[in-house]
Motif scaffolding. Structure first.
Motif, mmCIF file in Angstrom:
data_model
loop_
_atom_site.group_PDB
_atom_site.id
_atom_site.type_symbol
_atom_site.label_atom_id
_atom_site.label_comp_id
_atom_site.label_asym_id
_atom_site.label_seq_id
_atom_site.Cartn_x
_atom_site.Cartn_y
_atom_site.Cartn_z
ATOM 1 N N GLY A 208 -11.778 -0.865 -10.103
ATOM 2 C CA GLY A 208 -11.837 -0.059 -11.608
ATOM 3 C C GLY A 208 -13.262 -0.492 -11.956
ATOM 4 N N GLU A 209 -13.697 -1.782 -12.054
ATOM 5 C CA GLU A 209 -14.920 -2.415 -12.432
ATOM 6 C C GLU A 209 -16.065 -1.683 -11.773
ATOM 7 N N LEU A 210 -16.106 -1.366 -10.571
ATOM 8 C CA LEU A 210 -17.045 -0.755 -9.722
ATOM 9 C C LEU A 210 -17.136 0.630 -9.715
ATOM 10 N N GLY A 211 -15.956 1.313 -10.476
ATOM 11 C CA GLY A 211 -16.197 2.791 -10.326
ATOM 12 C C GLY A 211 -15.482 3.420 -9.183
ATOM 13 N N LEU A 212 -14.806 2.711 -8.336
ATOM 14 C CA LEU A 212 -14.156 3.137 -7.095
ATOM 15 C C LEU A 212 -12.965 3.673 -7.264
ATOM 16 N N ALA A 213 -12.522 4.556 -6.416
ATOM 17 C CA ALA A 213 -11.075 4.978 -6.508
ATOM 18 C C ALA A 213 -10.267 4.144 -5.835
ATOM 19 N N PHE A 214 -9.235 3.907 -6.251
ATOM 20 C CA PHE A 214 -8.198 2.797 -5.533
ATOM 21 C C PHE A 214 -7.117 3.708 -5.113
ATOM 22 N N VAL A 215 -6.859 3.908 -3.969
ATOM 23 C CA VAL A 215 -5.836 4.730 -3.397
ATOM 24 C C VAL A 215 -4.999 4.220 -2.733
ATOM 25 N N PRO A 216 -3.794 3.984 -3.171
ATOM 26 C CA PRO A 216 -2.439 3.046 -2.801
ATOM 27 C C PRO A 216 -1.670 3.813 -1.585
ATOM 28 N N PHE A 217 -1.614 2.978 -0.713
ATOM 29 C CA PHE A 217 -0.194 3.686 0.323
ATOM 30 C C PHE A 217 0.758 2.599 0.011
ATOM 31 N N PHE A 218 1.963 3.225 0.149
ATOM 32 C CA PHE A 218 3.460 2.489 -0.045
ATOM 33 C C PHE A 218 3.616 2.344 -1.524
ATOM 34 N N ALA A 219 3.276 3.198 -2.405
ATOM 35 C CA ALA A 219 3.219 3.338 -3.789
ATOM 36 C C ALA A 219 4.689 3.339 -4.120
ATOM 37 N N ILE A 220 5.453 4.269 -3.177
ATOM 38 C CA ILE A 220 6.837 4.074 -3.764
ATOM 39 C C ILE A 220 7.750 3.081 -3.094
ATOM 40 N N ALA A 221 7.332 2.819 -1.757
ATOM 41 C CA ALA A 221 8.113 1.677 -0.992
ATOM 42 C C ALA A 221 7.698 0.198 -1.547
ATOM 43 N N GLY A 222 6.382 0.229 -2.128
ATOM 44 C CA GLY A 222 6.042 -1.132 -2.646
ATOM 45 C C GLY A 222 6.125 -2.384 -1.599
ATOM 46 N N SER A 223 6.661 -3.122 -2.081
ATOM 47 C CA SER A 223 6.595 -4.573 -0.989
ATOM 48 C C SER A 223 7.384 -4.343 0.010
ATOM 49 N N GLY A 224 8.438 -3.091 -0.033
ATOM 50 C CA GLY A 224 9.227 -2.994 1.076
ATOM 51 C C GLY A 224 8.558 -2.550 2.146
ATOM 52 N N ARG A 225 7.180 -1.666 2.113
ATOM 53 C CA ARG A 225 6.414 -1.202 2.963
ATOM 54 C C ARG A 225 7.414 0.017 3.851
ATOM 55 N N GLU A 226 7.390 -0.128 5.032
ATOM 56 C CA GLU A 226 8.248 0.759 5.812
ATOM 57 C C GLU A 226 9.282 0.953 5.836
ATOM 58 N N ALA A 227 9.976 -0.279 5.514
ATOM 59 C CA ALA A 227 11.521 -0.371 5.231
ATOM 60 C C ALA A 227 12.083 0.107 3.936
ATOM 61 N N GLY A 228 11.180 0.483 2.721
ATOM 62 C CA GLY A 228 11.387 1.155 1.675
ATOM 63 C C GLY A 228 11.503 0.133 0.520
ATOM 64 N N PRO A 229 11.797 0.418 -0.553
ATOM 65 C CA PRO A 229 11.720 -0.282 -1.935
ATOM 66 C C PRO A 229 12.519 -1.536 -1.766
ATOM 67 N N ALA A 230 12.196 -2.740 -2.185
ATOM 68 C CA ALA A 230 12.731 -3.921 -2.024
ATOM 69 C C ALA A 230 14.003 -4.034 -2.927
ATOM 70 N N ALA A 231 14.762 -4.615 -2.875
ATOM 71 C CA ALA A 231 16.122 -4.837 -3.648
ATOM 72 C C ALA A 231 15.813 -5.375 -5.026
ATOM 73 N N ARG A 232 14.954 -6.215 -5.122
ATOM 74 C CA ARG A 232 14.750 -7.214 -6.065
ATOM 75 C C ARG A 232 14.207 -6.162 -7.160
ATOM 76 N N ASP A 233 13.633 -5.148 -7.317
ATOM 77 C CA ASP A 233 13.076 -4.506 -8.331
ATOM 78 C C ASP A 233 13.966 -3.168 -8.478
ATOM 79 N N THR A 234 15.091 -3.300 -7.879
ATOM 80 C CA THR A 234 15.994 -1.856 -8.031
ATOM 81 C C THR A 234 16.490 -1.767 -9.528
ATOM 82 N N GLU A 235 16.921 -2.812 -9.984
ATOM 83 C CA GLU A 235 17.731 -2.709 -11.361
ATOM 84 C C GLU A 235 16.565 -2.154 -12.329
ATOM 85 N N ALA A 236 15.394 -2.816 -12.440
ATOM 86 C CA ALA A 236 14.426 -2.664 -13.455
ATOM 87 C C ALA A 236 13.956 -1.031 -13.258
ATOM 88 N N VAL A 237 13.922 -0.574 -12.152
ATOM 89 C CA VAL A 237 13.175 0.783 -11.843
ATOM 90 C C VAL A 237 14.364 1.717 -12.138
#
Length: 303
Positions: A208-237
């Motif tokens: 952001g400071e450099l004005g570069l686009a940041f293009v995340p992958f695993f935006a839906i899976a998060g820290s679960g990556r290929e396995a899918g969303p991690a259980a620890r954030d399920t309740e809040a989400v």
């Protein structure tokens, strides 16, 4: 294709060099099946083609792909070519090199001298005379090493007119600095989502400071990556999803987009219903309290 209606406009736009794109794009990895590469069930070819056309009709003007996105029966690049060529003038196609897969599906990693062949493979499959953006995808084994020789080879291909803009993927801040000293970088594509680490968040802020686009992958899976969303954030989400009457995947995408105007999303799917949900995520407005709640769901050390 049908006339275009920009459903993605609510999320705004950002720049990839001199190219303006909507912040919600499309990732092509899951076009070939219900899971990446040879995993999962192959998708119906016409359904995948229909999803691509519907995405562009909905306002998607940024598609992320790679020559190694293929299964035994489908190639993402070939599907993109079949669905969208001749391409809309404003469509930006981003691809990645350094990793490769042979016809059997086995992985290999290109030498600097082999990168031209990978670029030409993407050009041939997509039916284009140049690539809009090429990301150098750094292998896990090189996360602490130099990428200068490989990025320098891509810079030469950019100078030769085969590539318009360069990006980097799966990098550290030190590797980003090394690449920027060689040639302009327009985007960083790293894993990021609910559950991101301190290092990931610092790199997002740096972009952001450099004005570069940041293009995340695993935006839906998060820290679960290929396995899918991690259980620890399920309740809040789930609680935030219920409050907005949307899916948890949409909340994760919205949370990611709220990280800064330079953050783009490239959710991928081969399912028409999931596509519609992904496109609508850009219109979700999370409150400060909801953002705090979601961030508080992160594990210690990842806030």
């Amino acid at each position: 294709m049908h006339p275009r209606t920009n459903i993605t406009a609510a999320a705004g736009t950002w720049q990839l060099g001199d190219l303006t794109v909507n912040r919600i794009g499309f990732g092509a990895m899951r076009l070939t099946g219900t899971a990446p590469f040879d995993h999962g069930v192959p998708r119906d070819r016409e359904t995948s083609i229909g999803v691509l056309r519907r995405a562009v009709e909905s306002g998607v003007d940024h598609i992320d792909t790679a020559a190694y996105y293929f299964s035994a029966t489908r190639s993402a690049n070939e599907l993109i070519n079949r669905a969208l060529a001749p391409y809309p003038e404003d469509l930006v196609i981003t691809t990645k090199v350094w990793p490769g897969r042979d016809p059997s599906g086995a992985w290999w990693w290109a030498t600097p001298g082999q990168l031209r062949g990978q670029v030409e493979e993407n050009l041939r499959q997509l039916g284009r005379d140049h690539l809009d953006v090429v990301n150098l995808r750094v292998p896990p084994s090189r996360r602490t090493g130099s990428i200068g020789e490989h990025f320098g080879a891509l810079s030469e291909l950019r100078d030769a007119g085969l590539i318009r803009h360069l990006g980097v993927s799966n990098v550290t801040s030190e590797q980003l600095a090394e690449a920027r000293a060689i040639a302009p970088v327009v985007c960083v594509q790293n894993p990021y989502g609910v559950g991101a680490s301190d290092e990931d968040r610092a790199l997002l802020r740096l972009c952001g400071e450099l004005g570069l686009a940041f293009v995340p992958f695993f935006a839906i899976a998060g820290s679960g990556r290929e396995a899918g969303p991690a259980a620890r954030d399920t309740e809040a989400v789930q609680a935030v999803a219920r409050a907005h009457g949307v899916s948890t995947a949409q909340v994760r995408l919205a949370w990611t987009l709220h990280q800064g105007p330079h953050v783009l999303a490239i959710p991928g799917t081969g399912d028409p219903d999931h596509l519609a949900q992904n496109m609508a995520a850009g219109s979700i407005r999370l409150t400060e309290e909801e953002m705090t709640r979601l961030t508080a769901a992160l594990p210690a050390g990842a806030r």
